[in-house]
Design a protein around this motif. Structure first.
Motif, short mmCIF file in Angstrom:
data_model
loop_
_atom_site.label_atom_id
_atom_site.label_comp_id
_atom_site.label_asym_id
_atom_site.label_seq_id
_atom_site.Cartn_x
_atom_site.Cartn_y
_atom_site.Cartn_z
N ALA A 218 -34.26 34.91 6.44
CA ALA A 218 -33.26 34.02 7.02
C ALA A 218 -32.65 34.59 8.29
CB ALA A 218 -32.15 33.75 5.99
N LEU B 90 -15.43 28.00 4.76
CA LEU B 90 -15.00 28.31 3.40
C LEU B 90 -14.75 29.81 3.31
CD1 LEU B 90 -14.57 27.20 0.54
CD2 LEU B 90 -16.94 27.81 0.04
N ALA C 183 -20.45 36.94 11.04
CA ALA C 183 -21.69 37.57 11.54
C ALA C 183 -22.11 36.97 12.88
CB ALA C 183 -22.81 37.41 10.52
N GLU C 184 -21.93 35.66 13.01
CA GLU C 184 -22.48 34.98 14.18
C GLU C 184 -21.41 34.61 15.20
OE1 GLU C 184 -25.54 32.17 13.36
OE2 GLU C 184 -26.58 33.57 12.05
N PHE D 159 -31.28 25.09 7.66
CA PHE D 159 -31.60 26.52 7.78
C PHE D 159 -32.86 26.71 8.60
CE2 PHE D 159 -28.82 26.95 4.15
CZ PHE D 159 -28.28 28.22 4.31
N VAL D 160 -33.00 27.94 9.11
CA VAL D 160 -34.26 28.35 9.73
C VAL D 160 -34.73 29.59 8.99
CG1 VAL D 160 -33.08 29.72 11.54
CG2 VAL D 160 -35.42 28.91 11.92
N GLY E 150 -23.89 30.31 5.03
CA GLY E 150 -25.11 31.07 4.90
C GLY E 150 -25.70 31.04 3.51
N ARG F 43 -32.51 38.75 4.09
CA ARG F 43 -32.35 37.88 2.93
C ARG F 43 -33.10 36.57 3.11
NH1 ARG F 43 -25.95 38.52 3.24
NH2 ARG F 43 -25.74 40.43 2.04
N SER G 192 -29.54 34.52 12.52
CA SER G 192 -30.50 33.41 12.45
C SER G 192 -31.02 33.07 13.85
CB SER G 192 -29.85 32.18 11.82
OG SER G 192 -28.71 31.82 12.55
N ALA H 163 -10.67 31.22 -5.90
CA ALA H 163 -11.92 30.82 -5.24
C ALA H 163 -11.91 29.31 -5.17
CB ALA H 163 -13.13 31.32 -6.02
N GLY I 211 -19.98 29.17 5.59
CA GLY I 211 -19.32 30.26 4.88
C GLY I 211 -18.74 31.25 5.86
N ALA I 212 -17.67 31.93 5.42
CA ALA I 212 -16.99 32.87 6.32
C ALA I 212 -17.91 34.02 6.73
CB ALA I 212 -15.73 33.41 5.65
N GLY I 213 -18.88 34.39 5.86
CA GLY I 213 -19.80 35.47 6.20
C GLY I 213 -20.58 35.14 7.46
N THR I 214 -21.01 33.90 7.56
CA THR I 214 -21.77 33.46 8.74
C THR I 214 -20.87 33.38 9.97
OG1 THR I 214 -23.35 32.27 7.38
CG2 THR I 214 -23.16 31.53 9.65
N1 LIG Z 1 -31.38 31.36 8.66
C1 LIG Z 1 -30.34 30.58 8.77
O1 LIG Z 1 -30.49 29.38 9.04
C2 LIG Z 1 -28.95 31.13 8.54
C3 LIG Z 1 -27.88 30.25 8.44
C4 LIG Z 1 -26.61 30.77 8.25
C5 LIG Z 1 -26.41 32.13 8.16
N2 LIG Z 1 -27.46 32.97 8.26
C6 LIG Z 1 -27.24 34.44 8.16
O2 LIG Z 1 -26.69 34.71 6.88
C7 LIG Z 1 -25.79 35.81 6.96
C8 LIG Z 1 -24.44 35.42 6.40
O3 LIG Z 1 -24.57 34.74 5.18
P1 LIG Z 1 -23.88 35.23 3.82
O4 LIG Z 1 -24.67 34.64 2.71
O5 LIG Z 1 -23.67 36.71 3.87
O6 LIG Z 1 -22.43 34.60 3.91
P2 LIG Z 1 -21.93 33.07 3.85
O7 LIG Z 1 -22.59 32.32 2.73
O8 LIG Z 1 -21.95 32.48 5.20
O9 LIG Z 1 -20.40 33.32 3.51
C9 LIG Z 1 -20.00 33.95 2.32
C10 LIG Z 1 -18.49 33.92 2.31
O10 LIG Z 1 -18.05 32.56 2.15
C11 LIG Z 1 -16.87 32.54 1.38
N3 LIG Z 1 -17.13 31.86 0.11
C12 LIG Z 1 -18.33 31.65 -0.46
N4 LIG Z 1 -18.18 31.00 -1.63
C13 LIG Z 1 -16.84 30.79 -1.77
C14 LIG Z 1 -16.04 30.16 -2.75
N5 LIG Z 1 -16.57 29.60 -3.84
N6 LIG Z 1 -14.70 30.13 -2.57
C15 LIG Z 1 -14.15 30.66 -1.46
N7 LIG Z 1 -14.85 31.27 -0.49
C16 LIG Z 1 -16.17 31.33 -0.66
C17 LIG Z 1 -16.48 34.00 1.13
O11 LIG Z 1 -15.68 34.36 2.25
P3 LIG Z 1 -14.55 35.50 2.22
O12 LIG Z 1 -15.29 36.79 2.09
O13 LIG Z 1 -13.85 35.38 3.55
O14 LIG Z 1 -13.64 35.23 1.06
C18 LIG Z 1 -17.84 34.69 1.17
O15 LIG Z 1 -17.77 36.07 1.46
C19 LIG Z 1 -25.73 36.21 8.41
O16 LIG Z 1 -26.62 37.27 8.63
C20 LIG Z 1 -26.22 34.97 9.14
O17 LIG Z 1 -26.80 35.29 10.38
C21 LIG Z 1 -28.74 32.51 8.44
#
Ligand SMILES: NC(=O)c1ccc[n+]([C@@H]2O[C@H](COP(=O)([O-])OP(=O)(O)OC[C@H]3O[C@@H](n4cnc5c(N)ncnc54)[C@H](OP(=O)(O)O)[C@@H]3O)[C@@H](O)[C@H]2O)c1
Length: 253
Positions: free
Chosen positions: A45, A117, A82-83, A37-38, A190, A220, A51, A167, A76-79
């Protein structure tokens, strides 16, 4: 290599030095999960929602090296959404050389695949993940995810793995990676995925870049979870770049 109180000046380190500093344990009999992470100095974050806004040249070098070392990049799918994640690029010669030295890499020089994921399988088949990757992307999802989405991803060349009902538990996730023989795991986030894995004691180490910037706002932090936990970590090294970037490696005690 100039050491100052256990810290190392980044300038002057070769790629080989970096590879040794970040090598995975030599003989792994299970997936070893490293997170990278950064963060800003004030703990954000993201900057501008991404990021990327926090990246510095030193962070980019280590980010690339960690990818060169890994068997798989877990995210994670959120990342991914988003990215707009695409596939990893890697230098085939470097991947082969790392493999020959037992540090990571790949026998044939192939880049590590991205494994996403997602419970919902809501990944666009036309997204960069599917269209801009030289290693077959992997989607680790659930039996409950809509069949048509999973089929569309398969049709787009994705390897779809069902690893849970509604899940995927951390244990189920690690089992799926083990079945794919992907043991050097690099988790790039993420925060929700990282927090969930930490909560389940499934993270072996954290590589954390502190970017020399304050950003305020409502961004966050790098880990988010339903429960609080207390996981003591041991410092493995600190790298210092001239621009103020601090790169740390922490291992679970
Ligand atoms: N600073 C850094 O180094 C860094 C690194 C990475 C990301 N980021 C930032 O973080 C943000 C995104 O992170 P986030 O926390 O919102 O999302 P995330 O952790 O990347 O993804 C969350 C998604 O992962 C899936 N998931 C998580 N746990 C699960 C499980 N147990 N089973 C099945 N699927 C699972 C789900 O996807 P589904 O909704 O599709 O089911 C969930 O919505 C962005 O703004 C990105 O830019 C920063």
């Amino acid at each position: 290599m100039q050491r100052i109180h256990n810290a190392i000046q980044l300038t002057g380190l070769s790629d080989d030095d970096l590879a040794e500093l970040y090598a995975y344990p030599v003989r792994l009999d299970r997936p070893w999960v490293r997170a990278n992470f950064v963060s800003s100095i004030d703990g954000a974050a993201t900057s501008g929602g991404l990021s990327e806004g926090l990246g510095t040249p030193a962070d980019k070098s280590v980010f690339a090296m960690l990818r060169e070392l890994a068997d798989v990049i877990l995210v994670g799918a959120g990342t991914v959404r988003a990215e707009n994640y695409g596939g990893a690029r890697a230098d085939p010669r470097r991947r082969r050389a790392l493999y020959d030295r037992g540090l990571g890499g790949h026998r044939d020089g192939a880049p590590p695949p991205i494994a996403v994921l997602t419970a919902s399988a809501a990944i666009e088949p036309g997204s960069r993940l599917c269209t801009d990757a030289s290693a077959t992307p992997i989607v680790i999802t659930t039996a409950a995810a809509p069949q048509d989405r999973k089929q569309q991803l398969r049709d787009a060349g994705v390897r779809v793995v069902e690893a849970g009902d509604i899940a995927v538990t951390p244990k189920g996730l690690l089992r799926a990676l083990e079945e794919l023989q992907l043991r050097r795991v690099l988790c790039e986030g993420g925060p929700h995925l990282f927090g969930e894995l930490l909560d389940a004691d499934a993270i072996d180490e954290l590589c954390l870049t502190t970017a020399p910037v304050l950003v305020g706002g409502t961004a966050r932090r790098i880990s988010l979870s339903a429960h609080e936990f207390h996981t003591p970590m041991a410092r493995r090294h600190i790298l210092l770049d001239d621009d103020g970037t601090i790169l740390t490696r922490w291992a679970r005690r």
